[in-house]
Design an enzyme around this catalytic site. Sequence first.
Site, PDB file in Angstrom:
ATOM      1  N   ASN A   1     115.004  15.596  91.877  1.00  0.00           N
ATOM      2  CA  ASN A   1     115.075  16.252  93.183  1.00  0.00           C
ATOM      3  C   ASN A   1     116.375  15.819  93.850  1.00  0.00           C
ATOM      4  O   ASN A   1     116.502  14.672  94.281  1.00  0.00           O
ATOM      5  CB  ASN A   1     113.851  15.833  94.026  1.00  0.00           C
ATOM      6  CG  ASN A   1     113.894  16.414  95.429  1.00  0.00           C
ATOM      7  OD1 ASN A   1     114.754  17.236  95.733  1.00  0.00           O
ATOM      8  ND2 ASN A   1     112.965  15.982  96.264  1.00  0.00           N
TER       9      ASN A   1
ATOM     10  N   LYS B   1     117.530  16.801  96.628  1.00  0.00           N
ATOM     11  CA  LYS B   1     117.455  16.851  98.097  1.00  0.00           C
ATOM     12  C   LYS B   1     118.716  17.544  98.626  1.00  0.00           C
ATOM     13  O   LYS B   1     119.148  18.523  98.032  1.00  0.00           O
ATOM     14  CB  LYS B   1     117.250  15.450  98.671  1.00  0.00           C
ATOM     15  CG  LYS B   1     116.059  14.757  97.976  1.00  0.00           C
ATOM     16  CD  LYS B   1     115.608  13.502  98.606  1.00  0.00           C
ATOM     17  CE  LYS B   1     114.408  12.961  97.821  1.00  0.00           C
ATOM     18  NZ  LYS B   1     113.823  11.769  98.420  1.00  0.00           N
TER      19      LYS B   1
ATOM     20  N   HIS C   1     106.598  18.321  99.797  1.00  0.00           N
ATOM     21  CA  HIS C   1     107.346  17.057  99.756  1.00  0.00           C
ATOM     22  C   HIS C   1     107.239  16.335 101.092  1.00  0.00           C
ATOM     23  O   HIS C   1     107.229  16.963 102.156  1.00  0.00           O
ATOM     24  CB  HIS C   1     108.817  17.317  99.417  1.00  0.00           C
ATOM     25  CG  HIS C   1     109.538  16.057  99.063  1.00  0.00           C
ATOM     26  ND1 HIS C   1     110.029  15.198 100.021  1.00  0.00           N
ATOM     27  CD2 HIS C   1     109.791  15.473  97.871  1.00  0.00           C
ATOM     28  CE1 HIS C   1     110.582  14.151  99.419  1.00  0.00           C
ATOM     29  NE2 HIS C   1     110.453  14.294  98.123  1.00  0.00           N
TER      30      HIS C   1
ATOM     31  N   GLU D   1     109.295  14.755 102.839  1.00  0.00           N
ATOM     32  CA  GLU D   1     110.358  15.008 103.822  1.00  0.00           C
ATOM     33  C   GLU D   1     110.121  16.323 104.570  1.00  0.00           C
ATOM     34  O   GLU D   1     110.477  16.450 105.736  1.00  0.00           O
ATOM     35  CB  GLU D   1     111.728  14.977 103.120  1.00  0.00           C
ATOM     36  CG  GLU D   1     112.136  13.543 102.836  1.00  0.00           C
ATOM     37  CD  GLU D   1     112.913  13.341 101.545  1.00  0.00           C
ATOM     38  OE1 GLU D   1     113.472  14.303 101.015  1.00  0.00           O
ATOM     39  OE2 GLU D   1     112.934  12.186 101.066  1.00  0.00           O
TER      40      GLU D   1
ATOM     41  N   GLU E   1     103.878  10.619  95.609  1.00  0.00           N
ATOM     42  CA  GLU E   1     105.075   9.954  96.120  1.00  0.00           C
ATOM     43  C   GLU E   1     104.728   9.247  97.424  1.00  0.00           C
ATOM     44  O   GLU E   1     104.742   9.881  98.496  1.00  0.00           O
ATOM     45  CB  GLU E   1     106.180  10.987  96.394  1.00  0.00           C
ATOM     46  CG  GLU E   1     106.588  11.785  95.176  1.00  0.00           C
ATOM     47  CD  GLU E   1     107.984  12.378  95.328  1.00  0.00           C
ATOM     48  OE1 GLU E   1     108.833  12.051  94.485  1.00  0.00           O
ATOM     49  OE2 GLU E   1     108.233  13.121  96.287  1.00  0.00           O
TER      50      GLU E   1
ATOM     51  N   GLY F   1     113.139   6.567  98.612  1.00  0.00           N
ATOM     52  CA  GLY F   1     114.483   6.259  99.100  1.00  0.00           C
ATOM     53  C   GLY F   1     114.651   4.851  99.641  1.00  0.00           C
ATOM     54  O   GLY F   1     115.657   4.536 100.271  1.00  0.00           O
TER      55      GLY F   1
ATOM     56  N   SER G   1     111.562   5.766  94.431  1.00  0.00           N
ATOM     57  CA  SER G   1     112.424   4.703  93.911  1.00  0.00           C
ATOM     58  C   SER G   1     112.238   4.445  92.414  1.00  0.00           C
ATOM     59  O   SER G   1     112.247   3.304  91.959  1.00  0.00           O
ATOM     60  CB  SER G   1     112.237   3.414  94.715  1.00  0.00           C
ATOM     61  OG  SER G   1     112.629   3.622  96.063  1.00  0.00           O
TER      62      SER G   1
HETATM   63  P1  13P Z   1     113.857   8.472  95.552  1.00  0.00           P
HETATM   64  O1  13P Z   1     113.782   8.448  94.043  1.00  0.00           O
HETATM   65  O2  13P Z   1     115.240   8.559  96.075  1.00  0.00           O
HETATM   66  O3  13P Z   1     113.033   7.373  96.138  1.00  0.00           O
HETATM   67  O4  13P Z   1     113.158   9.862  96.003  1.00  0.00           O
HETATM   68  C1  13P Z   1     111.920  10.205  95.498  1.00  0.00           C
HETATM   69  C2  13P Z   1     111.609  11.593  95.897  1.00  0.00           C
HETATM   70  O5  13P Z   1     111.378  11.869  97.071  1.00  0.00           O
HETATM   71  C3  13P Z   1     111.610  12.635  94.862  1.00  0.00           C
HETATM   72  O6  13P Z   1     111.080  13.830  95.336  1.00  0.00           O
END
Ligand code: 13P
Length: 228
Positions: free
Chosen positions: A6, A8, A82, A84, A151, A157, A187
């Site tokens: 992803n 982002k 997701h 976010e 997640e 992150g 992570s």
């Molecule tokens: P990170 O791997 O940067 O923690 O992000 C995970 C994520 O949100 C994947 O969709």
Amino acid sequence: MIVAANFKMHKTRNETKEYLDELKKIKFNGVKVAVFPPASALMEDKIVGVQNAYPAIDGAYTGEIGLEQLNEFNIKRVLIGHSERRHILNESQEFIAKKFDFYKNQGFEIFYCIGEPLEVRKKGIKEVVEYLKTQIKDIDLEYENLIVAYEPVWAIGTGESASIEKIKETHEEIRKLTSKPILYGGSVKLNNIKEIIELPNVEGVLVGGASLDVETFKEMIKIAKDMK
Ligand code: 13P
């Protein structure tokens, strides 16, 4: 095994193209690989999915893209729910379920994300499960093209993935709710992917930050290949 990236809000169209060209230099050998670039970098490629889409063919939805725009690139894979989008863009479960139904009816492969915030995790696994259940309300967890991604918000992150124990116990609980593949995300790095995908009820990973470097992501795919 499924290994998904992803991006982002990272990478341009040119960078995504270069990334995919580089990625395809290795054989996937049965590992399902998915890459979710930003909408401006969508392109016709079996690997590519979209990070978000509006539940309509087209219409007066400023700033959104829908089925018509995805069809242009033959995109058949979407990320829904997701954290976010739930927490920063304030998407409600009701709206998320609408998206799910719309893209399910279109036969899309849906990567459906769930995950609890830190204050819920601190209360214990029972509360975590109750919370996750609110995130699957009105979702068909036996949809044939469904992939679930667990997640935990506090691990995304932060550089600090959930502990192996916590991933294990949570995936075990999610397994009671669906027979579909369950990915872990939060992570995931080169130094922890192996122990994560070795766990029962973990069918792969959804990687954010660490996927941005194509060499790292290729290494991750190699590790998943060796696991099979
Ligand atoms: P990170 O791997 O940067 O923690 O992000 C995970 C994520 O949100 C994947 O969709």
